[in-house]
Design a protein around this motif. Structure first.
Motif, short mmCIF file in Angstrom:
data_model
loop_
_atom_site.label_atom_id
_atom_site.label_comp_id
_atom_site.label_asym_id
_atom_site.label_seq_id
_atom_site.Cartn_x
_atom_site.Cartn_y
_atom_site.Cartn_z
N THR A 1 -2.05 -2.45 -9.30
CA THR A 1 -3.31 -2.95 -9.41
C THR A 1 -4.71 -2.52 -8.95
OG1 THR A 1 -2.35 -4.80 -8.30
CG2 THR A 1 -3.42 -5.31 -8.23
N GLU A 2 -4.40 -1.78 -7.46
CA GLU A 2 -5.94 -0.76 -8.17
C GLU A 2 -5.62 -0.11 -7.07
OE1 GLU A 2 -9.19 -1.28 -4.02
OE2 GLU A 2 -7.93 -2.49 -4.54
N LEU A 3 -6.13 1.32 -8.04
CA LEU A 3 -5.76 2.97 -7.98
C LEU A 3 -7.11 3.81 -6.96
CD1 LEU A 3 -3.68 5.13 -7.88
CD2 LEU A 3 -4.50 5.69 -9.97
N ILE A 4 -6.67 4.05 -6.16
CA ILE A 4 -8.18 4.98 -5.65
C ILE A 4 -7.94 6.30 -5.02
CG2 ILE A 4 -9.76 5.52 -3.24
CD1 ILE A 4 -8.38 2.13 -2.18
N VAL B 1 0.96 -1.08 0.24
CA VAL B 1 -0.27 0.08 -0.05
C VAL B 1 1.69 1.14 0.11
CG1 VAL B 1 -2.02 0.93 1.16
CG2 VAL B 1 -2.12 -1.49 1.27
N THR B 2 0.90 2.01 -0.48
CA THR B 2 1.34 3.50 -1.39
C THR B 2 0.32 4.56 -1.04
OG1 THR B 2 2.00 3.43 -3.39
CG2 THR B 2 3.33 2.37 -1.89
N GLY B 3 0.90 5.81 -1.11
CA GLY B 3 0.36 6.96 -1.53
C GLY B 3 0.21 7.29 -2.99
N GLY B 4 0.28 5.82 -3.82
CA GLY B 4 0.04 5.92 -5.12
C GLY B 4 0.46 6.87 -6.05
N GLY B 5 2.41 7.65 -5.94
CA GLY B 5 2.27 8.33 -7.14
C GLY B 5 2.99 7.04 -7.31
N ASN B 6 4.12 8.00 -8.95
CA ASN B 6 5.13 7.11 -9.57
C ASN B 6 6.69 7.13 -9.90
OD1 ASN B 6 4.64 9.12 -11.31
ND2 ASN B 6 4.08 7.83 -12.66
N ARG C 1 5.92 -5.63 -8.08
CA ARG C 1 5.13 -5.78 -9.29
C ARG C 1 5.87 -6.48 -10.23
NH1 ARG C 1 2.06 -0.34 -9.77
NH2 ARG C 1 3.35 -0.26 -11.20
N GLU C 2 7.21 -6.33 -10.53
CA GLU C 2 8.08 -6.73 -11.36
C GLU C 2 8.40 -8.61 -10.37
OE1 GLU C 2 11.75 -4.53 -11.95
OE2 GLU C 2 10.23 -3.29 -13.00
N ALA C 3 8.10 -8.33 -9.34
CA ALA C 3 8.38 -9.25 -8.31
C ALA C 3 6.86 -10.61 -7.92
CB ALA C 3 8.76 -9.42 -6.88
N GLY C 4 6.17 -9.42 -8.78
CA GLY C 4 4.54 -10.39 -8.51
C GLY C 4 3.56 -9.66 -7.44
N GLY C 5 4.40 -8.55 -7.12
CA GLY C 5 3.02 -7.75 -5.93
C GLY C 5 2.06 -7.61 -7.18
N ARG C 6 1.16 -7.53 -6.03
CA ARG C 6 -0.30 -6.20 -6.01
C ARG C 6 0.47 -5.16 -5.19
NH1 ARG C 6 -5.08 -5.90 -2.70
NH2 ARG C 6 -7.02 -5.59 -4.36
N THR C 7 0.05 -4.16 -5.35
CA THR C 7 0.06 -2.55 -5.15
C THR C 7 -1.47 -2.15 -4.96
OG1 THR C 7 0.30 -2.04 -7.14
CG2 THR C 7 2.30 -2.76 -6.41
N ILE C 8 -1.60 -1.25 -4.24
CA ILE C 8 -3.10 -0.02 -3.71
C ILE C 8 -2.26 0.69 -3.49
CG2 ILE C 8 -4.53 0.41 -3.03
CD1 ILE C 8 -4.64 -2.76 -1.51
N GLU D 1 -7.49 13.66 -5.99
CA GLU D 1 -7.75 14.03 -6.56
C GLU D 1 -6.16 15.51 -7.42
OE1 GLU D 1 -9.25 14.57 -10.72
OE2 GLU D 1 -9.65 13.17 -8.91
N HIS D 2 -5.43 15.88 -6.54
CA HIS D 2 -4.83 17.18 -7.20
C HIS D 2 -3.72 16.95 -7.52
CE1 HIS D 2 -3.50 16.83 -2.76
NE2 HIS D 2 -2.04 17.54 -3.89
N LEU D 3 -3.12 15.67 -7.27
CA LEU D 3 -1.83 14.62 -7.21
C LEU D 3 -2.14 13.92 -8.87
CD1 LEU D 3 0.18 13.53 -4.05
CD2 LEU D 3 -0.26 15.66 -5.71
N MET D 4 -3.47 13.49 -9.11
CA MET D 4 -3.25 12.68 -10.28
C MET D 4 -3.87 13.99 -11.29
SD MET D 4 -4.88 9.75 -10.22
CE MET D 4 -5.72 9.57 -11.57
#
Length: 178
Positions: free
Chosen positions: A78-81, A36-41, A53-60, A65-68
């Motif tokens: 995997t899931e972006l909220i 689980v992270t703050g959703g940044g790349n 993800r490269e290791a096969g893990g699931r990420t949330i 919105e203002h950072l989107m």
């Protein structure tokens, strides 16, 4: 333990810290845990999610919105909220995680660590919290906290709620084995 929230830098940092973030993401995925992270790349946040993800893990990822709008969102999560506010983001990150690792970071990382740590100390949750002191990054903070303890401003019981680890492996082991 099924999900680990990682707090870390989202601004430019040296390659050593990006490698640390990647190692953390890989270790979380290898342990079969969701990240689980703050959703940044970007920066360490981007490195930790890509490696997981490269290791096969699931990420949330959970991002306001203002950072989107600034195009820094991890659209490959995997899931972006998407939340309305930073406060809602932090609440969901804490709710969705079973434990926390704080990597090196700046004021945003500190704020997340202290809010989660304070909540644990006050009994709002019973989730383990790790401060990953890579290369002594947090040594000045730990000295300051010890000084605050000696002056009576921070209780030893509060300090006992924060597990300080020097390696990714020790951090994951603590979170998964107690």
């Amino acid at each position: 333990m099924s999900a680990i929230c990682v707090y870390c830098a989202s601004g430019p940092v040296d390659q050593d810290y990006l490698d640390l973030a990647a190692a953390t993401g890989t270790a979380i995925a290898d342990a079969g845990l969701t990240l689980v992270t703050g959703g940044g790349n970007v920066s360490m946040m981007g490195a930790v999610v890509r490696a997981a993800r490269e290791a096969g893990g699931r990420t949330i990822g959970i991002i306001p919105e203002h950072l989107m709008k600034k195009e820094v969102a991890d659209l490959d999560s995997t899931e972006l909220i998407v939340t309305d506010t930073m406060r809602e983001r932090k609440r969901l990150m804490e709710e969705m995680a079973d434990g926390f690792i704080t990597l090196p970071g700046g004021i945003g990382t500190f704020e997340e660590l202290f809010e989660t740590w304070t909540g644990g100390y006050l009994g709002e949750h019973r989730k383990p919290i790790v401060l990953l002191n890579h290369g002594g990054f947090y040594d000045p903070l730990l000295v300051w906290l010890d000084d605050l303890r000696s002056r009576g401003f921070v209780a030893q019981a509060a300090l006992d709620k924060l597990e300080v680890c020097d390696t990714v492996g020790d951090s994951i082991a603590y979170l998964t084995n107690g």
